[in-house]
Enzyme design. Structure first.
Site, PDB file in Angstrom:
ATOM      1  N   SER A  95       0.874  -1.181   0.000  1.00  0.00           N
ATOM      2  CA  SER A  95       0.000   0.000   0.000  1.00  0.00           C
ATOM      3  C   SER A  95       0.904   1.222   0.000  1.00  0.00           C
ATOM      4  O   SER A  95       2.071   1.150   0.397  1.00  0.00           O
ATOM      5  CB  SER A  95      -0.942  -0.004   1.207  1.00  0.00           C
ATOM      6  OG  SER A  95      -0.213  -0.106   2.424  1.00  0.00           O
TER       7      SER A  95
ATOM      8  N   GLU B  82       1.343   5.648   0.565  1.00  0.00           N
ATOM      9  CA  GLU B  82       0.848   6.891   1.155  1.00  0.00           C
ATOM     10  C   GLU B  82       1.328   8.091   0.349  1.00  0.00           C
ATOM     11  O   GLU B  82       2.493   8.166  -0.044  1.00  0.00           O
ATOM     12  CB  GLU B  82       1.328   7.020   2.601  1.00  0.00           C
ATOM     13  CG  GLU B  82       0.851   8.310   3.272  1.00  0.00           C
ATOM     14  CD  GLU B  82       1.253   8.382   4.721  1.00  0.00           C
ATOM     15  OE1 GLU B  82       0.848   7.467   5.481  1.00  0.00           O
ATOM     16  OE2 GLU B  82       1.977   9.319   5.109  1.00  0.00           O
TER      17      GLU B  82
ATOM     18  N   ASP C 118      -1.258  15.965  15.516  1.00  0.00           N
ATOM     19  CA  ASP C 118      -0.215  16.642  16.284  1.00  0.00           C
ATOM     20  C   ASP C 118      -0.790  17.747  17.153  1.00  0.00           C
ATOM     21  O   ASP C 118      -1.641  18.527  16.708  1.00  0.00           O
ATOM     22  CB  ASP C 118       0.834  17.253  15.341  1.00  0.00           C
ATOM     23  CG  ASP C 118       1.584  16.184  14.566  1.00  0.00           C
ATOM     24  OD1 ASP C 118       1.740  15.076  15.101  1.00  0.00           O
ATOM     25  OD2 ASP C 118       1.998  16.462  13.426  1.00  0.00           O
TER      26      ASP C 118
ATOM     27  N   PHE D 237      13.285  14.461  10.446  1.00  0.00           N
ATOM     28  CA  PHE D 237      12.064  13.689  10.709  1.00  0.00           C
ATOM     29  C   PHE D 237      12.266  12.770  11.910  1.00  0.00           C
ATOM     30  O   PHE D 237      11.405  12.669  12.795  1.00  0.00           O
ATOM     31  CB  PHE D 237      11.698  12.830   9.495  1.00  0.00           C
ATOM     32  CG  PHE D 237      11.139  13.591   8.330  1.00  0.00           C
ATOM     33  CD1 PHE D 237      10.698  14.900   8.463  1.00  0.00           C
ATOM     34  CD2 PHE D 237      11.022  12.979   7.087  1.00  0.00           C
ATOM     35  CE1 PHE D 237      10.182  15.596   7.397  1.00  0.00           C
ATOM     36  CE2 PHE D 237      10.504  13.670   6.004  1.00  0.00           C
ATOM     37  CZ  PHE D 237      10.074  14.978   6.160  1.00  0.00           C
TER      38      PHE D 237
ATOM     39  N   HIS E 281       3.609  -1.087   3.921  1.00  0.00           N
ATOM     40  CA  HIS E 281       3.056   0.225   3.598  1.00  0.00           C
ATOM     41  C   HIS E 281       4.217   1.174   3.315  1.00  0.00           C
ATOM     42  O   HIS E 281       5.113   1.340   4.147  1.00  0.00           O
ATOM     43  CB  HIS E 281       2.228   0.752   4.786  1.00  0.00           C
ATOM     44  CG  HIS E 281       1.507   2.025   4.506  1.00  0.00           C
ATOM     45  ND1 HIS E 281       0.416   2.097   3.682  1.00  0.00           N
ATOM     46  CD2 HIS E 281       1.721   3.293   4.972  1.00  0.00           C
ATOM     47  CE1 HIS E 281      -0.025   3.352   3.629  1.00  0.00           C
ATOM     48  NE2 HIS E 281       0.757   4.096   4.401  1.00  0.00           N
TER      49      HIS E 281
END
Length: 307
Positions: A26, A28, A120, A223, A273
């Site tokens: 999958s 994103e 967030d 990140f 994913h």
């Protein structure tokens, strides 16, 4: 991951050959903010959709304009590709009534898959009024959505402890989540240990590993610092001296992701994913290596045979 011995690498490759055609993927994406970014997004969607992913998801912002972009892209992907499309939905700074209205709108537009997230916190001292488990419960009251939630092999940055983080995941699953998708990681052992801990905690849903193919290592370090993700020393060494060499960084990033997937698939995992960052090249190459290939239509094959 050059530390593998040759016979270990051979075993991984043999295992991968045995999994050909048995891997589910999958993808994103995130809503583009410029015309150029939009063109890049659609190029990536068109290329990756050929691999027939189990679903694709689109991230979501808390403000109304971001919600509209997500909603529009999801509808366009569904119309253009026919793929199962999932919208991210956050409950931070949103009332239950607003969330219910958004969920009903998705349901009426044929969007039946939601990635349910808390979102967030923008004000550090304010406690959330809703959490992801509450959002899952709300969605299930609107309709029988297919719901994915987030999981954190290396613990959510705001969690009091690894145990409390695990309890929170169980609440989301008990509320009706169908699967958990992990935050990206690079320490494979942390994912495998986390999966075992989930089983011990009575979490019987699938824990899908989130894979981030890396091309911008400096950006990754930012990140990782925010998300509490460990960047192994061997990975830092592999990217050392490549700040101005994008093509080599891409090859290194693809190799790392491929080795991760080989190891994890050997442990019985068949669903992955990919965080594409709206670019198809690395993800497509990795999927190709996994044996996830475009399906050739029978009609086209027949026409070539006749000719």
């Amino acid at each position: 991951m050059s530390f593998f011995h040759a016979n270990q690498r051979e075993a991984l490759n043999q295992n991968l050959a045995e999994l050909q055609g048995h891997i589910n993927v999958s993808f994103e994406f995130f809503p583009p903010q410029t015309r150029e970014m939009e063109q890049t997004l659609w190029h990536s969607i068109d290329k990756l959709s050929k691999l027939q992913p189990t679903f694709v998801s689109v991230t979501y912002g808390a403000n109304s304009s971001a919600r509209e972009r997500t909603h529009d892209i999801i509808k366009n992907i569904k119309e253009r590709t026919g793929l199962d499309t999932a919208s991210h939905l956050t409950c931070i700074n949103a009332t239950p009534q607003t969330l219910q209205e958004i969920a009903q709108d998705y349901w009426h537009n044929g969007i039946r898959h939601i990635v349910a997230l808390r979102g967030d916190q923008h004000v550090s001292n304010a406690l959330p009024t809703m959490y992801a488990a509450d959002l899952v419960s709300l969605l299930k009251k609107v309709g029988d959505f297919d719901i994915s939630v987030a999981a954190y092999p290396e613990v959510h940055p705001e969690a009091k402890s690894a145990q409390s983080d695990l309890i929170n995941l169980k609440k989301k699953v008990d509320a009706g989540a169908n699967r958990a998708i992990t935050q990206f990681f690079f320490d494979v052992e942390s994912y495998l240990r986390f999966r075992d801990r989930c089983v011990c905690a009575g979490i019987d849903t699938e824990i899908v590993p989130g894979i981030l193919p890396v091309s911008n290592f400096r950006q990754l370090q930012s990140f990782a610092a925010i998300t509490n993700v460990k960047v192994p020393n061997w990975m830092t060494a592999m990217f050392d001296g490549l700040d101005h060499d994008l093509e080599t960084r891409k090859m290194v990033g693809a190799a790392i992701a491929m080795d991760m997937v080989k190891i994890i698939s050997r442990e019985g995992v068949k669903d992955f994913h990919f965080y594409t960052l709206n670019r198809a090249e690395l993800t497509y190459a990795i999927c190709h290596t996994l044996g996830v290939r475009p399906k050739v239509k029978a009609e086209s094959t027949l026409k070539r045979t006749i000719k």
